[in-house]
Design an enzyme around this catalytic site. Structure first.
Site, PDB file in Angstrom:
ATOM      1  N   ASP A 164       1.442  -1.063   0.245  1.00 16.69           N
ATOM      2  CA  ASP A 164       0.148  -0.064   0.342  1.00 16.69           C
ATOM      3  C   ASP A 164       0.915   1.513  -0.111  1.00 16.69           C
ATOM      4  O   ASP A 164       1.833   1.421   1.326  1.00 16.69           O
ATOM      5  CB  ASP A 164      -1.049   0.436   1.342  1.00 16.69           C
ATOM      6  N   GLU A 248      -0.700  -1.423  -5.798  1.00 16.62           N
ATOM      7  CA  GLU A 248      -2.430  -0.281  -6.468  1.00 16.62           C
ATOM      8  C   GLU A 248      -2.059   0.112  -7.754  1.00 16.62           C
ATOM      9  O   GLU A 248      -1.641   0.434  -7.911  1.00 16.62           O
ATOM     10  CB  GLU A 248      -2.577   0.362  -5.788  1.00 16.62           C
ATOM     11  N   CYS A 315     -12.823  -4.363   4.897  1.00 17.53           N
ATOM     12  CA  CYS A 315     -12.567  -5.405   6.505  1.00 17.53           C
ATOM     13  C   CYS A 315     -11.826  -6.677   5.609  1.00 17.53           C
ATOM     14  O   CYS A 315     -12.798  -6.846   4.678  1.00 17.53           O
ATOM     15  CB  CYS A 315     -13.391  -5.011   6.693  1.00 17.53           C
ATOM     16  N   CYS A 318     -14.170  -9.785   7.405  1.00 14.10           N
ATOM     17  CA  CYS A 318     -15.652  -9.957   6.566  1.00 14.10           C
ATOM     18  C   CYS A 318     -16.051  -9.010   5.334  1.00 14.10           C
ATOM     19  O   CYS A 318     -17.400  -9.193   4.783  1.00 14.10           O
ATOM     20  CB  CYS A 318     -16.240 -10.029   8.049  1.00 14.10           C
ATOM     21  N   CYS A 337     -17.640  -6.257  12.522  1.00 19.58           N
ATOM     22  CA  CYS A 337     -16.874  -7.636  12.957  1.00 19.58           C
ATOM     23  C   CYS A 337     -16.260  -6.961  14.009  1.00 19.58           C
ATOM     24  O   CYS A 337     -15.670  -7.825  14.661  1.00 19.58           O
ATOM     25  CB  CYS A 337     -16.538  -8.456  11.832  1.00 19.58           C
ATOM     26  N   ASP A 344      -3.199   1.454   6.872  1.00 15.24           N
ATOM     27  CA  ASP A 344      -1.925   1.257   5.651  1.00 15.24           C
ATOM     28  C   ASP A 344      -2.043  -0.186   5.237  1.00 15.24           C
ATOM     29  O   ASP A 344      -1.657  -0.990   4.462  1.00 15.24           O
ATOM     30  CB  ASP A 344      -0.785   1.663   5.490  1.00 15.24           C
TER      31      ASP A 344
END
Ligand SMILES: [Zn+2]
Length: 386
Positions: A164, A248, A315, A318, A337, A344
């Site tokens: 990231d 990314e 997330c 979940c 959750c 990061d």
């Protein structure tokens, strides 16, 4: 050597002017062979007899460069070729390996019309030399040798990792490690501004003005060197230890586009964006990715570019996506959750998961380019000028 650079620039500009003129008159563009014929005329004309003092192969290379600039333009990879200015990327190339001799044992190189020249070695030249480029940067001359050699098909080491990219942390890895930013420009900014002011007080082209300019160029070079070193060290370490790196697919070019906008459509958050732009350009995300790409390819690994949408809001436990998951810049807490982690790191984990999905679906993977030597940094420098 300065004169050779000047002659190459002259030939490039003259050929470009000629092509433009032909275009204006509705004539077809001259090919490389046609330009070489023109070059012979120029070398024998009474107006530019000094062209004969420069090595002819280097001048032909300038024509080849122009030809390639046109090809890039027609393929929509680059803008229209521009005239070269004095003092901007001064260089010339000997394209023929028969034209020069490299004596590594004695740290010297023989170049046409120059003779034996000593150099200071940065690293051993491996393989069969193909061409030599002499360039000038901040008052220093550099010689680079491009070579060709057989390399054993590499076997990649290590597993997969997600990265990231950020401003506070330059890069965060999905295993929790991170790289602090260098911000070389920021650190030198005050000094840069001081010398810029000093230069503007001198009368142009005077000796003191030239001295001030040289000092400024040295600072710019030091910044560039520090940044290049930082990027190379980090990309080397990552590519040595991982077979697959997911990142990314940020369009740095778009992100760094001027935030000011136009009169009809003024940009929003101009100040905030220009701050971010400075960080993005300063840190060299584009260059980081470019280096990872080719270094992984050298090691037999892969760079996988993944869609960047919501990597910081999803997330990993979940898959719940909401901006509420990330209430602060640094902390992530899932509202559904309760999963907690550094924001990061969450981004990097999501990038890795998406990378796995991209690979599983058999979608096109960002393959490294198998170039003979290190590709140029021209593409990376470009956004820095914006
Ligand atoms: Zn959750």
């Amino acid at each position: 050597m300065r004169r050779f650079c000047g002659s190459c620039r002259f030939v490039f500009n003259k050929a470009l002017a000629l092509q433009k003129e032909r275009y204006a008159q509705g004539e077809t563009k001259l090919g490389y062979a046609g330009l070489c014929q023109q070059l012979t005329d120029w070398r024998h004309s009474a107006e530019t007899p000094w062209l004969r003092n420069a090595p002819v192969h280097a001048l032909q290379q300038a024509l080849k460069n122009l030809d390639r600039a046109y090809a890039h333009f027609f393929a929509q990879r680059a803008g229209f070729p521009r005239f070269k200015r004095k003092g901007q990327s001064e260089s010339f190339r000997y394209p023929d390996p028969k034209e020069f001799r490299l004596d590594q044992a004695n740290g010297r190189i023989w170049l046409p019309k120059l003779g034996w020249i000593r150099y200071r070695n940065s690293r051993p030249v491996l393989g069969e030399p193909r061409n030599v480029t002499v360039s000038l940067a901040a008052g220093r001359w550099f010689v680079s040798v491009q070579t060709r050699r057989e390399v054993e098909p590499p076997i990649p080491k290590g597993g997969a990792i997600g990265i990231d990219m950020g401003v506070v942390r330059f890069a965060t890895l999905s295993d929790g490690r991170f790289i602090e930013p260098l911000n070389s420009f920021r650190r030198h900014e005050a000094r840069l501004r001081r010398y810029q002011r000093a230069m503007s007080r001198k009368s142009r082209f005077s000796n003191n003005w030239k001295k001030a300019k040289a000092r400024l160029q040295r600072i710019h070079m030091r910044i560039a060197n520090a940044r290049r070193d930082f990027l190379h060290k980090n990309t080397t370490t990552i590519s040595q230890n991982h077979a697959i790196v997911c990142i990314e697919d940020l369009r740095v070019r778009n992100m760094s586009r001027s935030a000011a906008g136009t009169i009809d459509a003024p940009g929003r958050q101009v100040r905030a964006k220009s701050g971010l732009n400075k960080s993005i350009l300063d840190q060299g995300w584009f260059e980081f990715r470019r280096q990872l790409d080719y270094k992984l390819a050298w090691k037999g690994g892969h760079l996988v570019a993944v869609p960047p949408q919501n990597t910081s809001r999803e997330c990993p436990a979940c898959a719940h996506v909401t901006a509420d998951n990330r209430l602060s810049q640094a902390h992530f807490e899932c509202v559904r959750c309760g999963f907690e982690e550094n924001a990061d790191v969450v981004g990097a984990i999501n990038v890795l998961a998406r990378g796995h999905r991209v690979l599983a679906c058999g979608e096109p993977v960002q393959q490294g380019h198998s170039e003979k030597q290190e590709p140029t940094e021209a593409a990376a420098r470009e956004p820095a000028l914006a």
